[in-house]
Design an enzyme around this catalytic site. Structure first.
Site, PDB file in Angstrom:
ATOM      1  N   CYS A 662     -32.230 -21.282  -7.347  1.00  0.00           N
ATOM      2  CA  CYS A 662     -32.714 -20.798  -8.645  1.00  0.00           C
ATOM      3  C   CYS A 662     -34.177 -20.427  -8.648  1.00  0.00           C
ATOM      4  O   CYS A 662     -34.908 -20.886  -9.511  1.00  0.00           O
ATOM      5  CB  CYS A 662     -32.600 -21.875  -9.694  1.00  0.00           C
ATOM      6  N   HIS A 713     -32.173 -16.688 -18.538  1.00  0.00           N
ATOM      7  CA  HIS A 713     -32.965 -17.557 -19.410  1.00  0.00           C
ATOM      8  C   HIS A 713     -33.172 -16.941 -20.786  1.00  0.00           C
ATOM      9  O   HIS A 713     -33.692 -17.586 -21.675  1.00  0.00           O
ATOM     10  CB  HIS A 713     -34.330 -17.843 -18.772  1.00  0.00           C
TER      11      HIS A 713
END
Ligand code: GLN
Ligand code: ZN
Length: 781
Positions: A662, A713
């Protein structure tokens, strides 16, 4: 002469998570400022009283924070970016929380952070050294001015004093504060602001001294990092300035999370009255200090591990530090936890459901205070009596040493038998790639996702009802099957090439596996702060790790039975499981990691056996496990990569192994990433506009890569054109057959309304790249 006990900081969140609930009530507009501040004040009073009752002599104040202590420091010194609209003077709570969470009140329910796009975004957030606590990154401009907006340590000192408790206020030191911050403009070094910052610290300390404080704890954990000459030189200047400002105030300079190492000469020359050292992480400092510590320097010995949950072997610790205490004198030492206790859960007494034997081996913050008091007592009574004082501790250590719960000879035996053949794939990548292509028959720019689909309110509700016993096992399974089937159908419908089952059955990517592995325990109340109001309950790895039975195979099988397209098997990797757990302290971390790797290897074997052609091993936390000192990176990366090999190489060449990470700052660890030799790696690249892909392209990375094209996000739906542009950019440094098309990360925190159009666009972008390529090929032929 009685030895002094001291504490560096106590968890703020409350044993029952009182702070979280008060914050969330306040943010939701369900309560006022008064309510929040009353809760906070109550927690502080409770913590001080507890420490006093436990017989701790030096009790910290200003270790509390409503959100984060680095943010508190930034606000206190007026380092508030213009975007937040502060005009000088006292800073109100709205401004404080805007810096923490972004403005626009709301915020995203699942993570406590405001989404991008509206209002002012929050400050950046990053990891506090090598802990799982995250701090808000201060931001400085070239013309940054500082002012003391409120003397928070002073307020805390007086608040405790009113309760009859004399405390040692804690402040974040000026050099660590600047080093943790970032420049708003390129080319400016935060360190250059030291001269402007010091008067604020000087004022703060002067006022503290005037109010009757005799000691202050100044945290400079950056002293355990690799420092530049300029940074080292700045220390001498800064501490001389502070000393001149408040000559009567004694400074306990606190270092923690590692050895001071090559910064020791700097630290020992500073005009401070005391030095705190971390002897849990860096026990070798005992000998160094016997040799080097000036006689009048008060040494705070960080001997009780502030980073882990194990009951201390007090007899062992006693022996370890006795020579130093004898050499330096009882009057000039303090016994303390290695760091603030912020990083451990609060009270073991709440864990009524954890196995009693395991409980007898643990110590949380409250119990660690008892351990300190016991150690001090033993030094008072002398070594002849010490073992009497330590009787329970010794019994627990002995039990742990031989317990069958901890030691599984089969696991140790298997690890011994690991040989070079178990650490590499049968054939090199080029050959595997051909075999995989023949088997998988995927188009160029194959599309996939990273694993999870939205964890909707329904999914969370079913899980919690099942946990409470309100939803039967059978009904819960049926619910999860329906969710999985819907996800498979929908992925087929929009034309994704490689499908995932959606991870609806998983509560968390580490917990889900830990709950099915031997050697892991879970708690009910052992929360630690991750950031702000977000707390986590890390698993406790107490024993040899093994896998009694398959963990994910039935879900993979079910999902694959619904479709003729390939469904990826989905696993969390050993390094990530390790880094997000409390790890046993009686084995090297590398050994524990390899045990987990063997368990995952078993799972991968079973998945492949069941017919999985593709298996993804997530290593989200591999990079964050990097040691604080560069010199230690190689050893860590070596065993991290070896663990990945150990879990991933027991499959036929045709089985395609994916990994996912990530983040995308790979430049400094690229050789390790390449050495992992995953057939495909997916990474997070959309926010950096593929900038960070250069780590791969510049070095001619040969394996396949899925650079993220969708920022998960944000609720924003990226357009086809945007994603095509990103893929075009990726194509510049890579060959077409190398590139996968996928989001940055899993989609569990998103809503289906956002995910659906975004993935439809993502598929369209991949199609456009394929046709573009065909057109070009047609032109060329
Ligand atoms: N497979 C996981 C998911 O999609 C990966 C999450 C992560 O890397 N943090 O949720
Ligand atoms: Zn991810």
């Amino acid at each position: 002469m009685t030895i002094t006990t001291a504490n560096l900081g106590f968890p703020r969140i409350g044993a029952k998570r009182e702070l979280k609930f008060a914050l969330e009530r306040y943010w939701a507009g369900k309560s006022g400022v008064e309510d929040l501040l009353t809760t906070a004040k109550g927690l502080r009073a409770k913590n001080w009283t507890l420490q006093k009752d436990k017989g701790i002599n030096v009790i910290p104040s200003n270790d509390f924070s409503l959100y984060d202590h680095v943010l508190d420091t930034a606000v206190m010194v007026g380092a508030i970016p213009a975007a937040y609209g502060w005009k000088g003077g006292p800073v109100d709570l709205d401004t404080y929380f805007a810096m923490a969470r972004g403005s626009q009140g709301g915020g995203h329910a699942s993570c406590g952070h405001a989404e991008h796009g509206h209002g002012v975004p929050a400050l950046e957030m990053t990891k506090w050294f090598d802990t799982n606590y995250h701090y808000m990154v201060p931001e400085f401009t070239v013309d940054q001015a500082f002012e003391l907006t409120a003397n928070r340590p002073l307020e805390a000192f007086l608040e405790a004093k009113a309760l009859g408790i004399h405390t040692r206020p804690v402040i974040l030191g000026p050099l660590t504060f600047l080093k943790l911050g970032k420049a708003a403009q390129d080319g400016m070094s935060p360190l250059s602001l030291l001269g402007r910052l010091l008067p604020v610290y000087a004022k703060l300390l002067t006022e503290l001294a005037q109010a009757g404080a005799d000691w202050v704890q100044v945290d400079e954990p950056c002293l355990v990092l690799d420092l530049s000459d300029a940074e080292r030189a700045a220390f001498a200047h800064a501490y001389q300035t502070l000393r001149t400002a408040a000559p009567s105030l004694k400074v306990m300079l606190a270092t923690y999370f590692g050895a001071i190492g090559d910064n020791l000469a700097v630290a020992l020359k500073l005009p401070v009255a005391g030095l705190h050292v971390d002897l849990a992480r860096a026990p070798q400092q005992v000998a160094v200090l016997i040799d080097k510590a000036p006689a009048d320097l008060v040494l705070s010995l960080g001997i009780i591990d502030g980073r882990n949950v194990w009951r201390a072997d007090l007899a062992g610790l006693f022996k370890r530090i006795q020579p130093l205490i004898e050499a330096h004198g009882h009057a000039k030492v303090q016994l303390a936890p290695s760091s603030s206790l912020l990083h451990v859960p609060i009270d073991l007494a709440l864990e009524t459901a954890v196995d009693a034997e395991l409980v007898s081996w643990l110590a949380f913050a409250t119990q660690k205070l008892d351990e300190l008091a016991l150690l001090a007592k033993a030094f008072d009574t002398g070594s002849a009596q010490a073992n009497l004082v330590f009787a329970t501790s010794i019994a627990a250590a002995n039990a742990r040493l031989t317990s069958v719960k901890v030691h599984d000879p089969l696991v140790a035996g298997r690890l011994k038998q690991v040989d070079a053949g178990m650490l590499k794939r049968t054939s090199p990548f080029a050959k595997r790639q051909k075999l995989q292509q023949q088997k998988l028959r995927l188009p160029l720019f194959p599309t996939t996702t990273i694993g999870s689909f939205p964890q909707t309110a329904d999914v969370r509700k079913a899980r919690s009802q099942h946990a409470k016993g309100a939803l039967s096992y059978v009904d819960y399974q049926a619910f999860l099957e329906r969710e999985t089937e819907q996800a498979i159908r929908w992925q087929e419908e929009i034309g994704i090439d490689v499908l995932v089952h959606g991870e609806f059955e998983r509560n968390d990517m580490v917990q889900y596996f830990g709950e099915q592995l031997c050697g892991f325990a879970f708690t009910q109340h052992a929360w630690v702060q991750s950031y702000g109001s977000r707390y986590v309950r890390p698993p406790i790895i107490y024993g040899d790790v093994s896998r009694p039975k398959p963990m994910t195979v039935s879900w993979w099988k079910f999902a694959q039975s619904l479709t003729s397209k390939t469904v990826k098997g989905m696993l969390t990797g050993p390094v990530t499981i390790l880094n997000w757990s409390f790890v046993r302290d009686d084995l090297p971390r590398s050994t524990v990691c390899k045990q987990i790797a063997l368990a995952i290897r078993d799972e991968i074997h079973d998945l492949a056996e069941a017919g999985a052609a593709m298996i993804q091993i997530d290593e989200a936390a591999l990079r964050e496990g990097l040691p604080l000192r560069r010199a230690e990176w190689k050893a860590y990366l070596d065993w991290a990569v070896e663990s990945f090999h150990l879990c991933s190489t027991g499959v036929p060449d045709e089985t395609q192994i994916h990994t996912h990470m990530c983040y995308s700052e790979f430049n400094d660890i690229m050789p390790a990433i390449a050495a992992m030799d995953a057939d495909v790696i997916s990474i997070e690249t959309s926010r950096s506009k593929m900038e960070l892909l250069t780590a791969f392209t510049g070095r001619g990375y040969p394996n396949e890569i899925g650079p993220g094209v969708y920022d998960i996000h944000s609720p924003r739906v990226p357009s086809v054109a945007e994603m095509v542009e990103l893929l075009d950019k990726a194509s510049e440094g890579l060959v077409a057959g190398q590139i996968w098309v996928n989001p940055d990360c899993g989609l569990k925190t998103r809503k289906w309304e956002e995910v659906k159009p975004a993935l439809v666009n993502m598929v369209a972008a991949a199609v456009e790249l394929r046709t573009g390529l065909e057109r070009r090929r047609a032109v060329n032929s």
